[in-house]
Design an enzyme around this catalytic site. Structure first.
Site, PDB file in Angstrom:
ATOM      1  N   SER A   1      15.328  34.825  41.033  1.00  0.00           N
ATOM      2  CA  SER A   1      16.755  35.060  41.254  1.00  0.00           C
ATOM      3  C   SER A   1      17.035  35.955  42.455  1.00  0.00           C
ATOM      4  O   SER A   1      18.089  36.586  42.546  1.00  0.00           O
ATOM      5  CB  SER A   1      17.420  35.664  40.001  1.00  0.00           C
ATOM      6  OG  SER A   1      17.471  34.704  38.966  1.00  0.00           O
TER       7      SER A   1
ATOM      8  N   GLU B   1       7.935  29.144  46.802  1.00  0.00           N
ATOM      9  CA  GLU B   1       7.529  29.561  45.466  1.00  0.00           C
ATOM     10  C   GLU B   1       7.885  28.465  44.468  1.00  0.00           C
ATOM     11  O   GLU B   1       8.591  27.506  44.801  1.00  0.00           O
ATOM     12  CB  GLU B   1       8.188  30.880  45.062  1.00  0.00           C
ATOM     13  CG  GLU B   1       9.701  30.859  45.098  1.00  0.00           C
ATOM     14  CD  GLU B   1      10.289  32.257  44.935  1.00  0.00           C
ATOM     15  OE1 GLU B   1      10.772  32.545  43.817  1.00  0.00           O
ATOM     16  OE2 GLU B   1      10.262  33.044  45.891  1.00  0.00           O
TER      17      GLU B   1
ATOM     18  N   TYR C   1      24.583  32.302  41.660  1.00  0.00           N
ATOM     19  CA  TYR C   1      25.213  32.168  40.348  1.00  0.00           C
ATOM     20  C   TYR C   1      26.717  32.385  40.340  1.00  0.00           C
ATOM     21  O   TYR C   1      27.320  32.479  39.278  1.00  0.00           O
ATOM     22  CB  TYR C   1      24.535  33.131  39.371  1.00  0.00           C
ATOM     23  CG  TYR C   1      23.050  32.878  39.271  1.00  0.00           C
ATOM     24  CD1 TYR C   1      22.573  31.669  38.775  1.00  0.00           C
ATOM     25  CD2 TYR C   1      22.116  33.813  39.703  1.00  0.00           C
ATOM     26  CE1 TYR C   1      21.211  31.411  38.706  1.00  0.00           C
ATOM     27  CE2 TYR C   1      20.761  33.565  39.627  1.00  0.00           C
ATOM     28  CZ  TYR C   1      20.313  32.370  39.128  1.00  0.00           C
ATOM     29  OH  TYR C   1      18.967  32.122  39.058  1.00  0.00           O
TER      30      TYR C   1
ATOM     31  N   ARG D   1      10.399  23.649  39.233  1.00  0.00           N
ATOM     32  CA  ARG D   1      11.243  23.567  40.426  1.00  0.00           C
ATOM     33  C   ARG D   1      10.524  24.287  41.552  1.00  0.00           C
ATOM     34  O   ARG D   1      10.154  25.450  41.419  1.00  0.00           O
ATOM     35  CB  ARG D   1      12.599  24.237  40.192  1.00  0.00           C
ATOM     36  CG  ARG D   1      13.605  24.020  41.342  1.00  0.00           C
ATOM     37  CD  ARG D   1      14.659  25.090  41.381  1.00  0.00           C
ATOM     38  NE  ARG D   1      14.142  26.364  41.841  1.00  0.00           N
ATOM     39  CZ  ARG D   1      14.330  27.529  41.211  1.00  0.00           C
ATOM     40  NH1 ARG D   1      14.997  27.590  40.086  1.00  0.00           N
ATOM     41  NH2 ARG D   1      13.814  28.648  41.718  1.00  0.00           N
TER      42      ARG D   1
ATOM     43  N   GLU E   1      17.011  39.053  34.825  1.00  0.00           N
ATOM     44  CA  GLU E   1      17.603  37.717  34.824  1.00  0.00           C
ATOM     45  C   GLU E   1      18.152  37.327  33.450  1.00  0.00           C
ATOM     46  O   GLU E   1      18.362  36.147  33.161  1.00  0.00           O
ATOM     47  CB  GLU E   1      16.563  36.704  35.294  1.00  0.00           C
ATOM     48  CG  GLU E   1      16.105  36.950  36.718  1.00  0.00           C
ATOM     49  CD  GLU E   1      14.945  36.053  37.132  1.00  0.00           C
ATOM     50  OE1 GLU E   1      15.189  34.873  37.402  1.00  0.00           O
ATOM     51  OE2 GLU E   1      13.801  36.548  37.195  1.00  0.00           O
TER      52      GLU E   1
ATOM     53  N   ASP F   1      10.617  25.650  45.432  1.00  0.00           N
ATOM     54  CA  ASP F   1      11.494  26.051  46.532  1.00  0.00           C
ATOM     55  C   ASP F   1      10.746  25.859  47.846  1.00  0.00           C
ATOM     56  O   ASP F   1       9.617  26.347  48.003  1.00  0.00           O
ATOM     57  CB  ASP F   1      11.918  27.505  46.368  1.00  0.00           C
ATOM     58  CG  ASP F   1      12.742  27.722  45.106  1.00  0.00           C
ATOM     59  OD1 ASP F   1      13.354  26.750  44.630  1.00  0.00           O
ATOM     60  OD2 ASP F   1      12.763  28.856  44.594  1.00  0.00           O
TER      61      ASP F   1
ATOM     62  N   GLY G   1      16.377  27.454  36.354  1.00  0.00           N
ATOM     63  CA  GLY G   1      17.728  27.716  35.872  1.00  0.00           C
ATOM     64  C   GLY G   1      18.424  26.426  35.465  1.00  0.00           C
ATOM     65  O   GLY G   1      18.230  25.376  36.075  1.00  0.00           O
TER      66      GLY G   1
ATOM     67  N   ASN H   1       8.982  27.668  40.195  1.00  0.00           N
ATOM     68  CA  ASN H   1       9.566  28.230  38.981  1.00  0.00           C
ATOM     69  C   ASN H   1       9.192  27.352  37.801  1.00  0.00           C
ATOM     70  O   ASN H   1       9.464  26.144  37.814  1.00  0.00           O
ATOM     71  CB  ASN H   1      11.090  28.300  39.146  1.00  0.00           C
ATOM     72  CG  ASN H   1      11.753  29.146  38.086  1.00  0.00           C
ATOM     73  OD1 ASN H   1      11.613  28.880  36.904  1.00  0.00           O
ATOM     74  ND2 ASN H   1      12.486  30.160  38.515  1.00  0.00           N
TER      75      ASN H   1
END
Length: 316
Positions: free
Chosen positions: A153, A277, A223, A262, A17, A264, A283, A279
């Site tokens: 990612s 999951e 992305y 963050r 990443e 998900d 990002g 983070n």
């Protein structure tokens, strides 16, 4: 109150990443500079500790994704160096980065999680892959979702709609980790919920709905501009939106996270919210969901970055 003048943004790293981290770091640095903060950017390497010793920053803002950036390792070094930094402490990072462990802890707090199991690569060799695969499908059914037990990612992640697809999905997964997390695939609306704590406790940002072109939210969809359509706030009922926000804050608190995270999630057809999951270093690129959520909440991304850094400075 201490003034924030100098921030070191850590971006890059050695994980797959790397490029995403560089883009995230560039955006954070530009945002802070816009508010008059002196910013230095640095990658992780042999010169990092020397750079921090020769010209000590007030605060380090890690925007590192993947191994080292999210597993707590770099933050351990920052702790040893006595430098204040944005984000969760190393122990919390380790727990959040290990998806099966995070999933277990979150489920104990009442948040729904997809049924699944975590299996090491060696087990398929030792017991014979065909027999293990047969039992996985018999227990979990189809469709399934396979992903590395660590990382982000969408590297090594794949949907499995037919039993014949499971072996190749596992091969792809094991290219990024020695352990695979295999879960029942929950069909529904995929959302990301950012959580910020600017001093008054963790607060959920508006959920961002993710609608990838082609239906798969893979690396390219994440992305590449135009490959995914985002709705912020997500097109959810008030009740479901509240449940998603509560779930994200519960995850943040349960795992002992700090400053920003963050989560998900996916909402099934009945409106039930499932944890996928979390983070600890979201990002920050132009196609990342956290900045979209910040904007949706009527907040200035640059001001949020400055407040996160300033909060770290006050802790230090």
């Amino acid at each position: 109150m201490a003034d924030l003048n100098r921030v070191l943004v850590l971006a890059g790293g050695l994980s797959p990443e790397h490029e995403v981290s560089v883009r995230s770091g560039r955006r954070v640095a530009e945002a802070l500079r816009r508010l008059g903060v002196e910013v230095q950017t640095c990658d992780v390497g042999p010169g990092l500790l020397g750079t921090m010793s020769a010209d000590p920053p007030q605060v380090v803002f890690p925007v590192l994704h993947g191994t080292s950036g999210e597993d707590g390792a770099i933050r351990e070094v920052l702790e040893l160096s006595g430098v204040p930094y944005v984000g969760a402490r190393p122990d919390a990072c380790r727990v959040a980065y290990a998806k099966p462990i995070a999933k277990t802890l979150v489920a104990e707090r009442g948040v729904a999680v997809p049924r699944g199991l975590a299996l090491p690569k060696s087990l398929f060799h030792d017991l014979g892959a065909p027999a293990v695969l047969e039992r996985i499908v018999a227990m979990l059914g189809l469709p399934l979702f396979v992903k590395p037990d660590q990382g982000g990612s969408a590297f090594g992640a794949a949907a499995v709609n037919d039993a014949s697809e499971l072996p190749s999905a596992l091969v792809g997964c094991f290219a990024y980790s020695d352990t695979a997390l295999i879960e029942q695939q929950v069909k529904g609306t995929e959302i990301a919920v950012g959580v910020l704590d600017l001093g008054d406790g963790p607060v959920a940002l508006p959920a961002v709905e993710i609608v990838p072109d082609g239906g798969v939210y893979d690396y390219a969809a994440r992305y590449t501009a135009g490959r995914t359509e985002f709705f912020s706030p997500a097109r959810l009922s008030e009740e479901v939106a509240r449940a998603a926000a509560d779930a994200a804050v519960t995850v943040h608190r349960t795992l002992g996270l700090r400053d920003v995270s963050r989560t998900d999630l996916i909402v099934d057809g009945s409106g039930r919210v499932y944890f996928l999951e979390v983070n600890v270093s979201p990002g920050m690129t132009g196609t990342s969901t956290l900045p979209l959520a910040v904007e949706s909440a009527g907040m200035d991304f640059a001001v949020v970055c400055r407040e996160l850094a300033h909060r770290a400075l006050l802790r230090g």
